[in-house]
Every structure is written in structure tokens, then in C-alpha cells.
Design a protein around this motif. Structure first.
Motif, short mmCIF file in Angstrom:
data_model
loop_
_atom_site.label_atom_id
_atom_site.label_comp_id
_atom_site.label_asym_id
_atom_site.label_seq_id
_atom_site.Cartn_x
_atom_site.Cartn_y
_atom_site.Cartn_z
N PHE B 253 -18.03 6.53 -2.46
CA PHE B 253 -17.26 5.33 -2.10
C PHE B 253 -15.77 5.66 -2.10
CE2 PHE B 253 -15.08 1.32 -2.96
CZ PHE B 253 -15.60 0.54 -1.94
N ILE B 254 -15.32 6.38 -3.12
CA ILE B 254 -13.90 6.73 -3.20
C ILE B 254 -13.52 7.63 -2.03
CG2 ILE B 254 -12.21 8.03 -4.57
CD1 ILE B 254 -13.55 6.81 -7.05
N ASP B 255 -14.41 8.59 -1.70
CA ASP B 255 -14.14 9.44 -0.54
C ASP B 255 -14.07 8.62 0.74
OD1 ASP B 255 -13.93 11.64 -2.07
OD2 ASP B 255 -15.97 12.38 -1.72
N PHE B 256 -14.93 7.60 0.81
CA PHE B 256 -14.96 6.74 2.00
C PHE B 256 -13.63 6.00 2.18
CE2 PHE B 256 -16.20 2.57 3.96
CZ PHE B 256 -16.40 3.08 5.24
N ILE B 257 -13.04 5.56 1.04
CA ILE B 257 -11.73 4.90 1.11
C ILE B 257 -10.68 5.87 1.66
CG2 ILE B 257 -9.88 3.84 -0.29
CD1 ILE B 257 -12.13 1.96 -0.21
N TYR B 258 -10.81 7.15 1.32
CA TYR B 258 -9.85 8.15 1.80
C TYR B 258 -10.15 8.61 3.23
CZ TYR B 258 -7.71 8.74 -2.78
OH TYR B 258 -7.01 8.54 -3.94
N SER B 259 -11.32 8.25 3.78
CA SER B 259 -11.70 8.71 5.11
C SER B 259 -10.88 7.99 6.18
CB SER B 259 -13.19 8.43 5.33
OG SER B 259 -13.35 7.04 5.55
N PRO B 260 -10.89 8.45 7.41
CA PRO B 260 -10.15 7.77 8.48
C PRO B 260 -10.52 6.30 8.60
CG PRO B 260 -10.96 9.88 9.25
CD PRO B 260 -11.51 9.70 7.88
N GLN B 261 -11.79 6.00 8.41
CA GLN B 261 -12.21 4.59 8.51
C GLN B 261 -11.61 3.76 7.37
OE1 GLN B 261 -16.40 4.28 9.17
NE2 GLN B 261 -16.30 2.07 9.46
N GLY B 262 -11.61 4.35 6.16
CA GLY B 262 -11.00 3.68 5.02
C GLY B 262 -9.52 3.44 5.27
N ALA B 263 -8.86 4.45 5.85
CA ALA B 263 -7.43 4.32 6.14
C ALA B 263 -7.17 3.16 7.11
CB ALA B 263 -6.91 5.63 6.73
N GLU B 264 -8.14 2.97 8.02
CA GLU B 264 -8.03 1.87 8.97
C GLU B 264 -8.04 0.52 8.23
OE1 GLU B 264 -6.79 0.98 12.14
OE2 GLU B 264 -7.32 3.10 11.97
N TYR B 265 -8.95 0.41 7.23
CA TYR B 265 -9.01 -0.83 6.44
C TYR B 265 -7.73 -1.03 5.65
CZ TYR B 265 -14.02 -0.42 7.38
OH TYR B 265 -15.22 -0.30 7.99
N ILE B 266 -7.17 0.07 5.15
CA ILE B 266 -5.94 -0.03 4.36
C ILE B 266 -4.80 -0.53 5.25
CG2 ILE B 266 -4.21 1.32 3.10
CD1 ILE B 266 -6.54 3.16 2.20
N ARG B 267 -4.71 0.01 6.49
CA ARG B 267 -3.67 -0.44 7.42
C ARG B 267 -3.89 -1.89 7.81
NH1 ARG B 267 -4.73 4.21 10.28
NH2 ARG B 267 -3.59 5.94 9.32
N ALA B 268 -5.16 -2.27 8.02
CA ALA B 268 -5.46 -3.65 8.42
C ALA B 268 -5.06 -4.62 7.32
CB ALA B 268 -6.94 -3.78 8.74
N SER B 269 -5.05 -4.17 6.07
CA SER B 269 -4.67 -5.06 4.96
C SER B 269 -3.17 -5.04 4.73
CB SER B 269 -5.39 -4.63 3.68
OG SER B 269 -6.76 -4.44 3.92
N GLY B 270 -2.42 -4.29 5.54
CA GLY B 270 -0.96 -4.31 5.44
C GLY B 270 -0.41 -3.25 4.50
N TYR B 271 -1.20 -2.25 4.13
CA TYR B 271 -0.70 -1.20 3.26
C TYR B 271 -0.67 0.12 4.01
CZ TYR B 271 -2.25 -4.76 -0.02
OH TYR B 271 -2.47 -5.93 -0.65
N ILE B 272 -0.13 1.16 3.36
CA ILE B 272 -0.02 2.46 3.99
C ILE B 272 -0.99 3.39 3.27
CG2 ILE B 272 1.54 4.35 4.53
CD1 ILE B 272 3.65 1.89 3.69
N PRO B 273 -1.90 4.02 4.02
CA PRO B 273 -2.86 4.91 3.35
C PRO B 273 -2.17 6.18 2.84
CG PRO B 273 -3.30 4.77 5.72
CD PRO B 273 -2.14 3.89 5.45
N VAL B 274 -2.61 6.69 1.71
CA VAL B 274 -2.14 8.00 1.25
C VAL B 274 -3.34 8.92 1.17
CG1 VAL B 274 -0.16 7.17 -0.03
CG2 VAL B 274 -2.34 7.33 -1.18
N SER B 275 -3.11 10.22 1.39
CA SER B 275 -4.25 11.13 1.39
C SER B 275 -4.54 11.58 -0.04
CB SER B 275 -3.95 12.33 2.27
OG SER B 275 -2.74 12.91 1.81
N ASN B 276 -5.78 12.01 -0.24
CA ASN B 276 -6.22 12.48 -1.55
C ASN B 276 -5.63 13.85 -1.80
OD1 ASN B 276 -7.53 12.54 -3.89
ND2 ASN B 276 -9.59 12.66 -3.03
N GLN B 277 -4.89 14.01 -2.91
CA GLN B 277 -4.31 15.33 -3.10
C GLN B 277 -5.33 16.24 -3.80
OE1 GLN B 277 -3.84 12.63 -4.95
NE2 GLN B 277 -1.71 12.30 -5.21
#
Lengths: 288, 277
Positions: B253-277
Motif C-alpha cells: 500500500f505504501i509503495d502504491f502511494i509512491y507509484s505514479p498513480q498514487g502521485a496522481e491522487y496526491i496532486r488531485a488532493s492539492g499536494y505535491i508528491p515526493v519520491s521515496n528516498q
């Protein structure tokens, strides 16, 4: 030997369960609130609420609740007495029945509807009329709370005054009293206790309401000397702070606020009971 | 012609779905997994978590994901006690919370910006001016070059992560006047500011639209790009926290949040995605 299950026993069991639950509620609040009151590091009985600076005083919220309650009561009381008096005039009975229906309807309107209407109508009006304030202020909340407590007070007064008026109408008419005189000199002076009860009931509802102060009073934790200033009530305080970190000093102040609200409402209820009792005794005295 | 434009519309709709279909491969790693994930904590995270959970549960009916709010404090507390698998916080863990063996996963950046009414002629403010307004030293828009109107200050409730980052990074912990109006959410803040020409408040950058105006702060426009590049400094990270290194389903699930699709959800919610270091 098994004792039979009777209606009385079932009722007794239900009553004891409810009683025990209520006692638990009181106990729970006391248990959590008392350490908060005696905590000298972060006193709750202080005027300053600045959680970022470690100040958690809720005295200004108590003042806010009291101010809104008193102001709403002062505005609502004359109106309630006026409406009740008007509805007693026999020549206005047609209008009176409509007014009564309307009051009953008002009693059923959820307060959030009043709040929403006021945010879009009353608040901009206050802001543009008195340009020094944002419109979210003591006055806005108090005016809307009046709408909330008015039906309760009118219904309370009406249930007392109508039978009284029916009782004395013939006698007063035969002595040449006009409608106005009957209401002004006979009915209303004999309803002082009902008025006091209605006032107390209105006051306790006014300090107990959450959503109107939360939406309209501005919620600034300060003492004020102007009706155009923003204030925060105890109820709104609980609503605002509830989501903070569990166990933090801000969160603990809620137990103190809850206990104070409970104490206020119990005091008012006891006062009302005492008055009703006195009224009942007085009437029985008259009858004998 | 009419039919043709209808067909074109369908075609456009269809084209829109093609990337969604290719992205669905991010969900492939959930194949064959089953179980429950409970999530609680920060309210800013909820829109992201909800969209991700919905996509996962739609794809795999063996997985159940529950999402609750409660605030950052609740999130850290519940995950430390093992009541939930993921506890969300809108701030880094405090030492007292991290000592329970919690691992943090920052996944989004949320900026906080000062907002004013669109009718207000002010275009730029400095950090010092904002701090002075909130300290009660500046009370009229005229002294900032605006109209002769008193400044109506709005702030957020004490449980708000937005307030926490605003007070810490913009006001630098200087005290706030206690006559500021308090509103209980980012949405309520926007409504209040949008209707009051003399208002000043702050909200999450993701909430800013054309009903309010965000003046430049120290000559930097608070946009998502400026937040991401670090040019605009009033930002916070949103974290997911787990007790120990996450395993299996929670890991996925955590990896999914970091995936391109997760990043899309993050942008849709008005935030900026950060990559997993």
C-alpha cells in the motif's frame, strides 16, 4: 426461591441502569477534570489561551458563554412575554393560532440552518454596517440564539398563561376589564414564576448550544467589552479543540470545560425544579 | 454533424481512459494478497488515502482498508499501540512517539499560504508584515498600501496542522493576538475570506482557487511549483508511519502511494508528491 419477573422489577432495573450510567458520566467527568483544575503548571482558570505559548486558560470561554446567554436572554425575554401576551387577546385569536403554529415550527428547525442563513445574511450586514468588525461577533451569535430560545420560552409561558386567562376571563370581563387590562394587570403579574422558569430554561439552552456560537461568534478566546468583538463559548471550545492530540494540555482543558457546562446545566435544572415545586405548592395553597 | 461530434466526444473520453488503463499496472502487486489495513490520523491525508484505498479495494475484493481521522496526535498514538497499521501525521514524529519503533514515510508536501479577498488591492506582503499583523501591530490595510479598512484576522483551530506549520514557520512562534477569529477547517477559512474584503487568513496551498487571492510572500508566489522547488519556505510534509518496517500488504500500500498513480491522487488532493528516498 426465584422471584417472579414483574413489570415493576423490569422498570426498576431499567431505571437503575440509567441512573448508574448517569452517575458514571458524572464520575468520569470529575475523574478527568479534577487533576486539570489542580494542575498548577498549566492553569485552566486563567484568562490567557495561547496553546503555542503553553497557556491553557478557559476563563474567557466561560465569560463568552455567559455573555451570549445573558445577551440572548435580555433580547428574547421581552419578545417572548410580548408574543405570549398578544396571543391571549381574544380579538386576535385567528392570528394567534398562526403565531403558535409558527413558534412550534421554529422549535423544530435545526440550529445549523439558522447558522447557515446568518453566515450569508447577518454577518455581511454587520460587517458592512459597522466597518470595524468582521461580522463574526457576539452580537451575531446572540441574535441567532434568540431565535433558538424564543420558541421554548413562548411555549413555556403560553402553557401557563392560557389556562390562567381562561379561568379569569369571565370574571374580569364581568368586572369591566378590557382585554388589555386583563392581560396587563391580571395574567402577566400572576405569571412571574413561569416567566422566571422560562428565562432559566432559555438561558440554559442558550449556553448549551454549540453550532451557532461556533459558526457566528468568531471563536477568539478573549474577554470583550464590545458586542462587535469575537468571542468563544465553552461549547464551541470543545468543538474546536476536540481533534487535538489526546492527552495534551489543550485536550485536558476540555474536561474542565465539560464539567463547567454540566455544572451550569445542573444548577439551572435544580433552580427550575425548585420554582415549579414552589409554584405547585402556592397553587395548592390558593385552592384550599 | 451532430452524430460526428458525439463520436468525437466518445473518442476523447476513450483517450482519457487509456492512460488510466496503463497505470492500473501499479495495482498488479496487490494480486494474491488479502487482509485488512487500518489507517488513522491526520485529516489532510484523508483525500489521498481514500482515493488510493478505493482503487485497491475495487481491484482486489480480498483487501479491506479502513480510514479514520483524529489528527496527527491520534495517528502517532494509535500506530504506536498497534491499533492501526498506518498512522498519518502532518508533522515529523516527536522523539516521544518515535521511540516506540515507528518508521516514517513522507509522501507529500503541503504548502501554507496567506490568503486575502480578491477585491483587496494588496499583491505582496513580507514575512515581517504578516507577523506584525498577527501580533496586532498592524491593524489597517492602509498602512500596507491598501484601502482604509481594518484587517479582520482569521486563524485555524488548535488541532490544525495548517495552523501548526503557519505559526512555526511563518510567525516563527511569535504570539498571536487573541482577537483573531477562529475557523474550524480550510474550507471554512476560504469561505470566510472570500466574503470579507478586509479579511486576512491562511490555508493549505491546495485549497487556493479564484475565490481567494494569495499575495506573494517575500516576492515568492505560493504555488505548488514554488513549494516543490523549496523556493517557498512555508511547507510541511505529510507522513505515513508504521510500527517497524512494513510487511506484505502494508508495504504494498505504501509503495502504491509512491507509484505514479498514487502521485496522481496526491496532486488531485492539492499536494505535491515526493519520491521515496
Amino acid at each position: 426461591m426465584t422471584s417472579p419477573i414483574t413489570t415493576e422489577r423490569v422498570l426498576l432495573a431499567l431505571v437503575s441502569i440509567v441512573f448508574a450510567l448517569m452517575m458514571l458520566l458524572f464520575g468520569f467527568l470529575f475523574w478527568f477534570a479534577l487533576p486539570v483544575f489542580f494542575n498548577t503548571e498549566t492553569p485552566v482558570l486563567s484568562l490567557i489561551w495561547q496553546p503555542e505559548q503553553g497557556q491553557y486558560g478557559i476563563l474567557s470561554m466561560i465569560a463568552g458563554s455567559g455573555l451570549i446567554g445573558l445577551m440572548a436572554l435580555t433580547l428574547a425575554f421581552p419578545v417572548a412575554v410580548g408574543i405570549t401576551g398578544f396571543c391571549l387577546f381574544s380579538r386576535y385569536q385567528n392570528i394567534a393560532s398562526w403565531i403558535r403554529r409558527m413558534i412550534r415550527l421554529m422549535a423544530g428547525i435545526p440550529t445549523v440552518v439558522y447558522g447557515l442563513a446568518a453566515v450569508f445574511l447577518l454577518v455581511p450586514l454587520l460587517r458592512e454596517t459597522f466597518r470595524s468588525c468582521s461580522g463574526f461577533c457576539l452580537l451575531a451569535a446572540a441574535v441567532m440564539v434568540v431565535l433558538l430560545i424564543l420558541p421554548v420560552m413562548v411555549m413555556m409561558l403560553d402553557t401557563h398563561c392560557r389556562p390562567l386567562e381562561n379561568q379569569i376571563r369571565l370574571a374580569s370581563a364581568s368586572m369591566g376589564f378590557t382585554d388589555t387590562q386583563t392581560v396587563l394587570y391580571l395574567v402577566l403579574p400572576n405569571s412571574t414564576k413561569a416567566m422566571a422558569t422560562a428565562a432559566l430554561l432559555g438561558f440554559s439552552r442558550a449556553i448549551g448550544d454549540t453550532i451557532l456560537p461556533l459558526m457566528l461568534a468568531g471563536n477568539a478566546p478573549q474577554l470583550t467589552d464590545s458586542v462587535f468583538d469575537s468571542v468563544r463559548t465553552l461549547t464551541a471550545h470543545i468543538g474546536l479543540v476536540l481533534a487535538t492530540e489526546n492527552g495534551s494540555a489543550a485536550y485536558n482543558s476540555l474536561f474542565a470545560a465539560g464539567l463547567l457546562l454540566l455544572a451550569m446545566s445542573v444548577t439551572v435544572t435544580l433552580l427550575i425544579r425548585k420554582m415549579e415545586h414552589a409554584q405547585f405548592n402556592a397553587r395548592r395553597g390558593d385552592a384550599e | 454533424m451532430r452524430l460526428k461530434s458525439g463520436f468525437m466526444r466518445l473518442l476523447v473520453c476513450g483517450l482519457c481512459f487509456i492512460p488510466a488503463i496503463t497505470q492500473a499496472s501499479d495495482l498488479d502487486s496487490f494480486k494474491g494478497l488479502s487482509g485488512t489495513i487500518n489507517i488513522a490520523g491526520g485529516t489532510a491525508h484523508i483525500p489521498v488515502m481514500k482515493q488510493a484505498a478505493k482503487a485497491v479495494m475495487k481491484d482486489n475484493s480480498e483487501i479491506r482498508i479502513t480510514i479514520a481521522g483524529g489528527g496527527s496526535g491520534v495517528g502517532a498514538q494509535q500506530v504506536a499501540k498497534g491499533l492501526v497499521e498506518i498512522g498519518n501525521t502532518g508533522r515529523p514524529l516527536k522523539p516521544s512517539e518515535a521511540k516506540h519503533g515507528l518508521v516514517s514515510f513522507p509522501f507529500a508536501i503541503d504548502g501554507v499560504a496567506v490568503i486575502i479577498n480578491p477585491a483587496n488591492p494588496i499583491h505582496a506582503l513580507t514575512q515581517q508584515q504578516v507577523a506584525d499583523i498577527y501580533a496586532g501591530k498592524i491593524t489597517n490595510w492602509q498602512s500596507l498600501g491598501g484601502d482604509d479598512r481594518s484587517i479582520n484576522i482569521f486563524t485555524r483551530d488548535e488541532a490544525s496542522g495548517t495552523r501548526a506549520v503557519f505559526v512555526k514557520k511563518l510567525l516563527r512562534n511569535s504570539p498571536m493576538v487573541n482577537h483573531a477569529n477562529v475557523v474550524p477547517s480550510n474550507g471554512a477559512m476560504k469561505t470566510a475570506i472570500a466574503r470579507d474584503p478586509g479579511a486576512l487568513g491562511y490555508s493549505s496551498v491546495g485549497y487556493i482557487d479564484n475565490t481567494v487571492k494569495a499575495p506573494a510572500l517575500d516576492n515568492v508566489q505560493p504555488t505548488n511549483d514554488a513549494c516543490a522547488s523549496g523556493e517557498y519556505p512555508i511547507v510541511r510534509k505529510l507522513y505515513m508511519n508504521t510500527k517497524g518496517e512494513p510487511q506484505e500488504l502494508v508495504r504494498e500500500f505504501i509503495d502504491f502511494i509512491y507509484s505514479p498513480q498514487g502521485a496522481e491522487y496526491i496532486r488531485a488532493s492539492g499536494y505535491i508528491p515526493v519520491s521515496n528516498q
